[in-house]
Scaffold this active site. Sequence first.
Site, short mmCIF file in Angstrom:
data_model
loop_
_atom_site.label_atom_id
_atom_site.label_comp_id
_atom_site.label_asym_id
_atom_site.label_seq_id
_atom_site.Cartn_x
_atom_site.Cartn_y
_atom_site.Cartn_z
N GLU A 214 75.10 38.52 -28.88
CA GLU A 214 75.94 38.27 -27.70
C GLU A 214 77.34 38.82 -27.96
O GLU A 214 77.77 38.94 -29.10
CB GLU A 214 75.95 36.75 -27.45
CG GLU A 214 76.78 36.25 -26.31
CD GLU A 214 76.38 36.77 -24.94
OE1 GLU A 214 76.39 37.99 -24.74
OE2 GLU A 214 76.12 35.93 -24.05
N ASP A 215 78.04 39.17 -26.89
CA ASP A 215 79.41 39.68 -27.07
C ASP A 215 80.39 38.54 -27.35
O ASP A 215 81.20 38.62 -28.26
CB ASP A 215 79.87 40.52 -25.86
CG ASP A 215 79.77 39.78 -24.53
OD1 ASP A 215 79.19 38.66 -24.47
OD2 ASP A 215 80.26 40.33 -23.52
N ASP B 46 82.03 31.69 -24.87
CA ASP B 46 83.25 31.10 -24.31
C ASP B 46 83.00 29.59 -24.18
O ASP B 46 83.20 28.84 -25.13
CB ASP B 46 83.53 31.78 -22.97
CG ASP B 46 84.89 31.43 -22.41
OD1 ASP B 46 85.31 30.29 -22.53
OD2 ASP B 46 85.54 32.31 -21.82
N PHE C 34 91.75 35.80 -22.62
CA PHE C 34 90.82 36.80 -22.15
C PHE C 34 91.00 38.10 -22.92
O PHE C 34 92.12 38.58 -23.11
CB PHE C 34 91.02 37.04 -20.65
CG PHE C 34 89.89 37.82 -20.04
CD1 PHE C 34 88.69 37.19 -19.73
CD2 PHE C 34 90.02 39.18 -19.79
CE1 PHE C 34 87.63 37.91 -19.18
CE2 PHE C 34 88.98 39.90 -19.23
CZ PHE C 34 87.78 39.27 -18.93
N VAL C 35 89.88 38.67 -23.39
CA VAL C 35 89.94 39.93 -24.14
C VAL C 35 89.03 40.98 -23.52
O VAL C 35 88.07 40.66 -22.82
CB VAL C 35 89.54 39.71 -25.62
CG1 VAL C 35 90.58 38.88 -26.36
CG2 VAL C 35 88.16 39.08 -25.73
N ASP D 235 84.50 43.67 -20.75
CA ASP D 235 85.14 44.27 -19.57
C ASP D 235 86.03 43.30 -18.83
O ASP D 235 85.85 42.09 -18.87
CB ASP D 235 84.07 44.74 -18.60
CG ASP D 235 83.37 43.57 -17.92
OD1 ASP D 235 82.84 42.71 -18.65
OD2 ASP D 235 83.38 43.49 -16.68
N ARG E 236 85.21 48.60 -21.19
CA ARG E 236 84.12 48.53 -22.17
C ARG E 236 84.17 49.66 -23.19
O ARG E 236 83.70 49.52 -24.31
CB ARG E 236 82.76 48.58 -21.46
CG ARG E 236 82.47 47.38 -20.57
CD ARG E 236 80.98 47.37 -20.19
NE ARG E 236 80.69 46.55 -19.02
CZ ARG E 236 80.50 45.24 -19.05
NH1 ARG E 236 80.59 44.58 -20.18
NH2 ARG E 236 80.22 44.57 -17.94
P1 XMP Z 1 80.10 31.23 -21.45
O1 XMP Z 1 81.24 30.40 -20.91
O2 XMP Z 1 78.84 31.01 -20.69
O3 XMP Z 1 80.59 32.70 -21.13
O4 XMP Z 1 79.95 31.06 -22.94
C1 XMP Z 1 80.04 33.79 -21.73
C2 XMP Z 1 80.28 35.00 -20.87
O5 XMP Z 1 81.57 34.97 -20.23
C3 XMP Z 1 82.18 36.24 -20.27
N1 XMP Z 1 83.49 36.12 -20.98
C4 XMP Z 1 84.35 37.11 -21.24
N2 XMP Z 1 84.30 38.43 -20.95
N3 XMP Z 1 86.42 38.73 -21.97
C5 XMP Z 1 85.35 39.22 -21.33
O6 XMP Z 1 85.31 40.43 -21.10
C6 XMP Z 1 86.55 37.42 -22.29
O7 XMP Z 1 87.56 37.02 -22.89
C7 XMP Z 1 85.46 36.57 -21.89
N4 XMP Z 1 85.24 35.23 -22.04
C8 XMP Z 1 84.03 35.00 -21.46
C9 XMP Z 1 81.22 37.15 -20.99
O8 XMP Z 1 80.52 37.90 -20.03
C10 XMP Z 1 80.28 36.23 -21.72
O9 XMP Z 1 78.96 36.75 -21.87
MG MG Z 2 81.78 40.45 -18.58
#
Ligand code: XMP
Ligand code: MG
Length: 178
Positions: free
Chosen positions: A102-103, A106, A155-156, A162, A168
């Site tokens: 996963e990227d 959050d 936020f990053v 993105d 990206r």
């Molecule tokens: P949850 O809250 O479900 O969120 O853990 C995960 C998804 O939220 C997006 N996300 C971000 N995307 N910068 C981003 O570009 C951020 O700082 C960020 N924080 C959350 C992301 O799509 C992730 O899979």
């Molecule tokens: Mg996203």
Amino acid sequence: MQTIQLHDKQFVPYIDAAAIEERIKLLAQQIDADYKQERPLFIGILNGSFLFAADLFRHLTIEAEISFIKLASYKGTSSTGNVITAIGLEEDLSNRHVVIIEDIIDTGKTLHSFMHELNNRAPKSIKIASFLTKPSALQFPITADYVGFEIPNKFVVGYGLDYDGLGRNIPSLYQLSE
Ligand code: XMP
Ligand code: MG
């Protein structure tokens, strides 16, 4: 400091590409050691994890497979709330050691919800590799086993992540400017 603009927002440099590469090499060594004879199946979650998944996977030396899925959320019944389902998950997971890529975690909502679907497919084990985690934003019981960087609740963008579709392709990580 070199600020960049994406849509209406400014971002400032946060973690450079060399530091990202060093960290990912270490994660790959850890995974190599943990999964020596297991032939794990990596499941990258699109879109955000595509660069992290590629770089992590290319540094592995063990036998391993990789596949990619998209997660889609739809309205469940009122008792279940939103349900997350996987699009493109065709592999038979029974008897497989699975590592989710996963990227960013959050709140943890996305992965927590997806874990139910994954557990139903009865893999031998499930671990999570997340490029980033935001520990102070976590609201659901999800723990990543391999973490690139723990970051504050800001936020990053960059390195696959993105802001509304943009950013990206930036090779390093940028943080929303205050
Ligand atoms: P949850 O809250 O479900 O969120 O853990 C995960 C998804 O939220 C997006 N996300 C971000 N995307 N910068 C981003 O570009 C951020 O700082 C960020 N924080 C959350 C992301 O799509 C992730 O899979
Ligand atoms: Mg996203």
